[in-house]
Structures are given as C-alpha cells and as structure tokens.
Design an enzyme around this catalytic site. Structure first.
Site, PDB file in Angstrom:
ATOM      1  N   GLU A  68      40.412  35.689  43.919  1.00 42.11           N
ATOM      2  CA  GLU A  68      40.820  36.609  44.589  1.00 42.11           C
ATOM      3  C   GLU A  68      39.270  35.984  45.938  1.00 42.11           C
ATOM      4  O   GLU A  68      39.759  35.841  47.492  1.00 42.11           O
ATOM      5  CB  GLU A  68      40.255  37.904  45.126  1.00 42.11           C
ATOM      6  CG  GLU A  68      40.978  38.663  43.560  1.00 42.11           C
ATOM      7  CD  GLU A  68      41.233  39.819  43.351  1.00 42.11           C
ATOM      8  OE1 GLU A  68      41.563  40.769  43.821  1.00 42.11           O
ATOM      9  OE2 GLU A  68      40.113  40.050  42.445  1.00 42.11           O
ATOM     10  N   ARG A 115      43.838  42.291  30.961  1.00 41.58           N
ATOM     11  CA  ARG A 115      42.680  42.780  30.297  1.00 41.58           C
ATOM     12  C   ARG A 115      42.829  43.995  31.188  1.00 41.58           C
ATOM     13  O   ARG A 115      41.926  45.217  31.141  1.00 41.58           O
ATOM     14  CB  ARG A 115      41.185  42.135  31.644  1.00 41.58           C
ATOM     15  CG  ARG A 115      41.225  41.116  31.878  1.00 41.58           C
ATOM     16  CD  ARG A 115      40.750  40.448  30.254  1.00 41.58           C
ATOM     17  NE  ARG A 115      40.542  39.072  30.649  1.00 41.58           N
ATOM     18  CZ  ARG A 115      41.595  37.743  29.097  1.00 41.58           C
ATOM     19  NH1 ARG A 115      41.615  38.418  28.629  1.00 41.58           N
ATOM     20  NH2 ARG A 115      41.257  36.819  29.561  1.00 41.58           N
ATOM     21  N   GLU A 123      44.450  39.800  34.723  1.00 42.62           N
ATOM     22  CA  GLU A 123      44.835  41.696  35.160  1.00 42.62           C
ATOM     23  C   GLU A 123      45.048  41.988  33.905  1.00 42.62           C
ATOM     24  O   GLU A 123      44.542  42.771  33.852  1.00 42.62           O
ATOM     25  CB  GLU A 123      44.532  41.460  36.468  1.00 42.62           C
ATOM     26  CG  GLU A 123      43.798  41.276  37.338  1.00 42.62           C
ATOM     27  CD  GLU A 123      43.142  39.967  38.335  1.00 42.62           C
ATOM     28  OE1 GLU A 123      44.046  39.289  37.679  1.00 42.62           O
ATOM     29  OE2 GLU A 123      42.656  39.868  39.210  1.00 42.62           O
ATOM     30  N   GLY A 136      39.199  37.628  39.677  1.00 40.34           N
ATOM     31  CA  GLY A 136      38.094  37.633  41.602  1.00 40.34           C
ATOM     32  C   GLY A 136      38.547  36.436  41.140  1.00 40.34           C
ATOM     33  O   GLY A 136      37.883  35.821  42.855  1.00 40.34           O
TER      34      GLY A 136
END
Ligand code: 1HE
Length: 266
Positions: A120, A143, A140, A117
C-alpha cells in the site's frame, strides 16, 4: 550533505533520513521487525512527507535490511475496537496522501517483502524501482483483516482489481518479474542496484520544471478519473498554466537555440 536542514527531524527514530543535493532519501528503519508499520512509524511517515524542507525536490523511499516492508505491525492489532480501527485506517490514509499528493515526486525502491501495508505504501509512490529479490503479497485475508492503507483504491489502479482480488483471496504472491509485468514496478534491476537507479531517476525528475512535476502529481491522477470531456477541459487549463510559467518559456527558448537535449530513445 547539509544536516542542518534535517535537524527538525531528529526525533523520527524509525526513519533514516539523508539529504543528497535536492533529493531526500527516506529509509524505513526498523529492519529487526522487517520495517513493519507501527502507529509510531505511520506518524513519522506522515510527519516527514507533510513538512519536507524547501530544498527537497524529490524523495527516494526505501527500506533498511532485507525487506522493503512487512506491512501492518501485527503485534499492535489485537486490542483495537471497531471505532479505533476506522481511525487507524484513516491515519494511514492521511500519511500516504502526503506521499502521493505531497509537494514532490517519490521514487520507491522495492526489495524483499513488499507485502500488505508495504505494498500500500509502495503504491502511493510515483515511480517504483524493484530489485529482483522483491515479492508482492496481500496476506490480509490470511490475517483476518482487509487492506486499510489505501490499497483497495491504489493497487487496482496499478494492476486491475481482478489481479488484486486473486492476491487477496488466495494469498498469491507475485515475484519481481510478475510484479513488473503486472505493473507494480516501472523498473526491474539486479539486487543492490535499486538505490542507484532510483537516484538516477530522481535526478532526472528534479531537472524538470517544478510546475510540470506538479501537474503530473496533482492533475494527471485526477484527470484520469474524470470523464473525457471534463478531463480534456482541465488538461487545457493545466497545460496553459504550465506553459505560461517563465521556466517553461526559458526551456522552450533553450531548445530552439540548440542549448537543450533532444528527446532520445534511451
Ligand atoms: C513482524 C511483522 C509484522 C515481521 N508485524 N512483526 N503483514 C504480514 O502478514 C507479513 C508478516 N511477515 C512475514 O511474512 C515475514 O516476517 C516476512 C516475509 C516479511 C520476513 O520474513 P523473515 O523470515 O525475514 O523474518 P521473520 O523471522 O518472519 O520476522 C523477523 C521479526 O520481525 C519477527 O520478530 P521477532 O521478535 O521474533 O524477531 C517477526 O515477528 C517480526 N515481524 N513482520 C509485526 N508484519 C493498514 S492495513 C494493512 C494490512 C496488512 O499489512 S496485513 C499484512 C501484514
């Protein structure tokens, strides 16, 4: 520094906010958790970018501590239902929409981890300055999640979806040099030099006509997604609006009278 302008942001404890002239410095301020983005932090990012004081003409966004941002706060993920997950992702979208399509341009300073993030968020900024300590990753897949903060839409526009696919599938990290070559950063500077470079750029940005900056922020990304025929038509409208502004007329007159800087190589 005028602190009264910022008094209504005193509750935003996960951000450190300072006004320097017309440039607002917003720091992610959770260094003990590597600026991981909790629900509270995303709400505070949304809040500050959606009600920037009138005096602010550009934002410099950075992270406190050794890293820009470790992405999603993983400690808050486990209890969410599917429906809550959708709303959670949409809350990130709403916050980063305010960053990208807010009132003023945003210059991000990237150092250390710019991951998940965090990447992002960085990709919602308009100009990115990276220090050579920066590294970029999208963990990601490792995870067990997927980008939820607009990354699948914004990051491919910077580096192409093929590179992003590799980062997501293999967990590959790009170092600062590779990130610069791929297009994640616009400027690459030595450690500790990111903020001064960002303020130098922000000062240039605020010296532009506000309507020109508006066109770059709001018209350019939309035109880039249109067909050429539609894009050229919208460009003509935007160009005429910008040109018709008294500010533009004064600036052109200043150049013709020899009172404005020439375009230069540096
Ligand atoms: C965290 C987080 C976090 C650190 N959520 N607590 N993001 C990630 O998968 C990145 C996970 N973080 C890391 O890989 C590393 O922490 C870093 C490379 C960023 C930094 O390493 P380091 O050695 O400087 O710090 P650290 O010792 O790993 O972490 C310090 C503390 O921060 C520690 O907590 P403590 O209580 O034990 O001191 C860590 O648990 C905590 N911490 N990162 C929660 N991310 C909208 S969808 C977006 C999807 C994603 O972003 S997925 C990617 C998530």
């Amino acid at each position: 520094m005028d602190t009264t302008v910022l008094s209504s942001f005193s509750a935003l404890d996960l951000l450190r906010i300072e006004l320097s002239g017309s440039i607002l410095h917003v720091r992610l301020n959770r260094p003990e958790k590597r600026n991981a983005v909790s629900d509270r932090l995303i709400a505070q990012i949304h809040d500050i970018f959606s009600r920037l004081p009138d005096a602010v003409q550009a934002v410099v966004l950075s992270g406190e501590g050794e890293h820009f941002c470790a992405g999603l706060d993983l400690s808050a993920l486990s209890e969410r239902s599917v429906a809550e997950g959708i709303l959670h992702s949409r809350s990130w979208h709403a916050a980063f929409e305010q960053v990208q399509f807010g009132r003023v341009p945003v210059v991000a300073v990237l150092h250390g981890a710019v991951v998940g993030g965090g990447l992002e968020l960085a990709s919602a900024a308009h100009v990115r300055v990276a220090e050579t300590t920066a590294f970029y990753a999208l963990p990601e897949g490792q995870r067990g999640v997927f980008t939820g903060g607009g990354g699948s839409s914004r990051v491919p526009r910077l580096i192409g979806f093929s590179r992003m696919t590799d980062m997501l599938l293999t967990g590959r990290a790009l170092d600062a040099q590779e990130g610069q070559q791929a297009g994640l950063s616009h400027y690459l500077v030595e450690p500790g030099m990111g903020l001064s470079k960002a303020f130098e750029l922000a000062n240039k940005i605020v010296s532009n006509a506000p309507l020109s900056n508006f066109a770059v922020m709001h018209a350019l990304p939309r035109i880039a997604e249109m067909s050429q025929s539609q894009g050229l038509f919208v460009e003509a409208l935007m160009a005429a609006i910008a040109q018709g502004d008294p500010d533009a007329k004064q600036r052109m007159r200043a150049f013709l009278d020899g009172r404005a800087d020439k375009a230069s190589r540096s």
